[in-house]
Structure formats: C-alpha cells, structure tokens
Design a protein around this motif. Structure first.
Motif, PDB file in Angstrom:
ATOM      1  N   SER A 109      29.928  39.252  38.575  1.00  0.00           N
ATOM      2  CA  SER A 109      31.563  39.875  38.608  1.00  0.00           C
ATOM      3  C   SER A 109      31.147  40.771  37.171  1.00  0.00           C
ATOM      4  O   SER A 109      31.892  41.997  37.202  1.00  0.00           O
ATOM      5  CB  SER A 109      32.448  38.794  37.939  1.00  0.00           C
ATOM      6  OG  SER A 109      32.834  38.171  39.168  1.00  0.00           O
ATOM      7  N   LYS A 110      30.668  40.322  36.265  1.00  0.00           N
ATOM      8  CA  LYS A 110      30.227  41.240  35.024  1.00  0.00           C
ATOM      9  C   LYS A 110      29.630  42.444  35.367  1.00  0.00           C
ATOM     10  O   LYS A 110      29.946  43.492  34.958  1.00  0.00           O
ATOM     11  CB  LYS A 110      29.525  40.377  33.924  1.00  0.00           C
ATOM     12  CG  LYS A 110      29.367  41.301  32.706  1.00  0.00           C
ATOM     13  CD  LYS A 110      28.895  40.288  31.534  1.00  0.00           C
ATOM     14  CE  LYS A 110      28.898  41.396  30.166  1.00  0.00           C
ATOM     15  NZ  LYS A 110      28.291  40.537  29.107  1.00  0.00           N
ATOM     16  N   LYS A 111      28.394  42.357  36.368  1.00  0.00           N
ATOM     17  CA  LYS A 111      27.695  43.338  36.759  1.00  0.00           C
ATOM     18  C   LYS A 111      28.595  44.337  37.598  1.00  0.00           C
ATOM     19  O   LYS A 111      28.249  45.570  37.316  1.00  0.00           O
ATOM     20  CB  LYS A 111      26.633  42.826  37.681  1.00  0.00           C
ATOM     21  CG  LYS A 111      25.324  43.488  37.671  1.00  0.00           C
ATOM     22  CD  LYS A 111      24.238  42.893  38.434  1.00  0.00           C
ATOM     23  CE  LYS A 111      22.915  43.658  38.667  1.00  0.00           C
ATOM     24  NZ  LYS A 111      22.117  42.898  39.291  1.00  0.00           N
ATOM     25  N   MET A 112      29.380  43.958  38.270  1.00  0.00           N
ATOM     26  CA  MET A 112      30.418  44.669  39.081  1.00  0.00           C
ATOM     27  C   MET A 112      31.210  45.635  38.028  1.00  0.00           C
ATOM     28  O   MET A 112      31.381  46.771  38.447  1.00  0.00           O
ATOM     29  CB  MET A 112      31.158  43.866  40.166  1.00  0.00           C
ATOM     30  CG  MET A 112      30.470  43.363  41.201  1.00  0.00           C
ATOM     31  SD  MET A 112      31.372  42.451  42.280  1.00  0.00           S
ATOM     32  CE  MET A 112      32.593  43.292  42.898  1.00  0.00           C
ATOM     33  N   ARG A 113      31.814  44.921  37.111  1.00  0.00           N
ATOM     34  CA  ARG A 113      32.771  45.657  36.224  1.00  0.00           C
ATOM     35  C   ARG A 113      31.914  46.657  35.464  1.00  0.00           C
ATOM     36  O   ARG A 113      32.543  47.818  35.254  1.00  0.00           O
ATOM     37  CB  ARG A 113      33.444  44.551  35.296  1.00  0.00           C
ATOM     38  CG  ARG A 113      34.301  43.956  35.959  1.00  0.00           C
ATOM     39  CD  ARG A 113      35.231  42.748  34.854  1.00  0.00           C
ATOM     40  NE  ARG A 113      34.565  42.135  34.003  1.00  0.00           N
ATOM     41  CZ  ARG A 113      34.253  40.924  34.557  1.00  0.00           C
ATOM     42  NH1 ARG A 113      34.478  40.396  35.794  1.00  0.00           N
ATOM     43  NH2 ARG A 113      33.551  40.163  33.655  1.00  0.00           N
ATOM     44  N   ASN A 114      30.676  46.225  34.914  1.00  0.00           N
ATOM     45  CA  ASN A 114      29.751  47.155  34.192  1.00  0.00           C
ATOM     46  C   ASN A 114      29.487  48.674  35.209  1.00  0.00           C
ATOM     47  O   ASN A 114      29.369  49.744  34.571  1.00  0.00           O
ATOM     48  CB  ASN A 114      28.683  46.566  33.679  1.00  0.00           C
ATOM     49  CG  ASN A 114      28.899  45.700  32.794  1.00  0.00           C
ATOM     50  OD1 ASN A 114      29.907  45.692  31.923  1.00  0.00           O
ATOM     51  ND2 ASN A 114      28.096  44.848  32.401  1.00  0.00           N
ATOM     52  N   ASN A 115      29.683  48.394  36.646  1.00  0.00           N
ATOM     53  CA  ASN A 115      29.327  49.446  37.470  1.00  0.00           C
ATOM     54  C   ASN A 115      30.540  50.121  37.948  1.00  0.00           C
ATOM     55  O   ASN A 115      30.729  50.920  38.785  1.00  0.00           O
ATOM     56  CB  ASN A 115      28.657  49.144  38.559  1.00  0.00           C
ATOM     57  CG  ASN A 115      27.209  48.916  37.960  1.00  0.00           C
ATOM     58  OD1 ASN A 115      26.569  49.479  37.353  1.00  0.00           O
ATOM     59  ND2 ASN A 115      26.579  47.720  38.843  1.00  0.00           N
ATOM     60  N   GLY A 116      31.741  49.726  36.959  1.00  0.00           N
ATOM     61  CA  GLY A 116      33.113  50.511  37.423  1.00  0.00           C
ATOM     62  C   GLY A 116      33.869  49.749  38.479  1.00  0.00           C
ATOM     63  O   GLY A 116      34.951  50.329  38.790  1.00  0.00           O
ATOM     64  N   LYS A 117      33.719  48.781  38.905  1.00  0.00           N
ATOM     65  CA  LYS A 117      34.311  47.918  40.071  1.00  0.00           C
ATOM     66  C   LYS A 117      35.378  46.921  39.375  1.00  0.00           C
ATOM     67  O   LYS A 117      35.233  46.611  38.347  1.00  0.00           O
ATOM     68  CB  LYS A 117      33.252  47.379  40.919  1.00  0.00           C
ATOM     69  CG  LYS A 117      32.292  48.237  41.751  1.00  0.00           C
ATOM     70  CD  LYS A 117      32.162  47.995  43.281  1.00  0.00           C
ATOM     71  CE  LYS A 117      31.146  48.966  43.944  1.00  0.00           C
ATOM     72  NZ  LYS A 117      30.135  49.524  43.170  1.00  0.00           N
ATOM     73  N   ARG A 118      36.357  46.913  40.215  1.00  0.00           N
ATOM     74  CA  ARG A 118      37.262  45.901  39.934  1.00  0.00           C
ATOM     75  C   ARG A 118      37.037  44.621  40.569  1.00  0.00           C
ATOM     76  O   ARG A 118      36.663  44.416  41.516  1.00  0.00           O
ATOM     77  CB  ARG A 118      38.918  46.330  40.094  1.00  0.00           C
ATOM     78  CG  ARG A 118      39.239  47.725  39.344  1.00  0.00           C
ATOM     79  CD  ARG A 118      40.556  48.289  39.827  1.00  0.00           C
ATOM     80  NE  ARG A 118      41.412  47.327  39.459  1.00  0.00           N
ATOM     81  CZ  ARG A 118      42.122  47.181  38.364  1.00  0.00           C
ATOM     82  NH1 ARG A 118      42.228  48.168  37.512  1.00  0.00           N
ATOM     83  NH2 ARG A 118      43.254  46.219  38.178  1.00  0.00           N
ATOM     84  N   THR A 119      37.326  43.622  39.418  1.00  0.00           N
ATOM     85  CA  THR A 119      37.232  41.996  40.055  1.00  0.00           C
ATOM     86  C   THR A 119      38.724  41.537  40.093  1.00  0.00           C
ATOM     87  O   THR A 119      39.358  41.957  39.248  1.00  0.00           O
ATOM     88  CB  THR A 119      36.215  41.247  39.552  1.00  0.00           C
ATOM     89  OG1 THR A 119      36.469  41.302  38.272  1.00  0.00           O
ATOM     90  CG2 THR A 119      34.866  42.003  39.636  1.00  0.00           C
TER      91      THR A 119
END
Length: 145
Positions: A109-119
């Motif tokens: 989840s953190k990796k996704m947020r760092n890439n601009g995605k929303r969780t």
C-alpha cells in the motif's frame, strides 16, 4: 499481565479499561504530549511528540505475556517478538501466522501511494467492531492469565 494501549486515536480505550477492571488487570495508556488522555482506573504515560516515539516507549515497557492494543502492524510485529500478545481495535489478534501478510500488505500500500495511487482508508467503525474486540480481548485474558 498488563494491558498496554497505543492510545493515540484508539477507539476502544474505555472498553479495554472496563474489561481490564473486571479481571483486575492494570491498564497503561501511551500517548504523545499533544494529546490529553486521563482515564479513571488507568495510568497514562506521555512521551514527546515524534515519529514512533509512543511505539518505542511502549515497546520498551512491554513484558512477556502482556497484552498490547494497537493498529500498527510494525509495532505488533515487535511486540510479538517479545512474547507478548497483540490485538487491534476490531478484535484481530496478531500472531505469527498473520503478521507477515499484514506487513507485506502495508508495504505494498505504501509503495502504491508513493507512486501516486490511492488506497482505501479504514471503513467506518460499527457496533459489531466493539463486540469483536470485546470477545477477542476477553479470550486473550482468559487464555493467558
């Protein structure tokens, strides 16, 4: 056995204290100095504000067989390594079988947020969450006291 609570924004502080009183177990709340949290029948430990300051103080004080209430997977993992018990505010008991997948999920989840995605954020708390917490905490106490 004590119950230690990562109390900043914990929705089950009062419920945990109520259960602890029934079993005559000491309850200790940990929060940073930006919060004022004084509850009858419990002790409050204040720590300086800062990244993970509350977690490290709680970790320093936990003993084998204590019960820690936290929603922080990282802290839960360290608590388990000290042979203490750990539960979240919805009654999930952390253990050696579920902690790795929870940590991996947090990492992704953190990796996704760092890439601009929303969780997704946490879902709205319901009455059944309190009941699940009460059942799980009572079970932990009765099994390990």
């Amino acid at each position: 056995m004590k119950i230690l609570i990562d109390a900043d924004a914990c929705p089950v502080v009062d419920l945990a204290i109520e259960i602890a009183l029934k079993y005559k177990i000491e309850t200790v709340l940990y929060c940073d100095k930006n919060h004022v949290l004084e509850k009858k029948n419990s002790k409050t430990i204040y720590v300086n504000a800062g990244d993970d300051a509350v977690d490290f103080e709680l970790l320093r004080n936990v003993k084998e067989n204590d019960i820690v209430i936290t929603q922080d997977f990282g802290l839960a993992s360290m608590i388990l390594s000290k042979k203490a018990h750990c539960i979240n505010q919805n009654g999930l008991i952390y253990n050696k079988f579920n902690i790795e997948s929870l940590l991996f999920s947090r990492h992704m989840s953190k990796k996704m947020r760092n890439n601009g995605k929303r969780t997704k954020g946490p879902k709205k708390r319901e009455e059944k969450d309190d009941l699940s917490f009460k059942i799980s905490l009572t079970s932990l106490i009765e099994n390990y006291k």
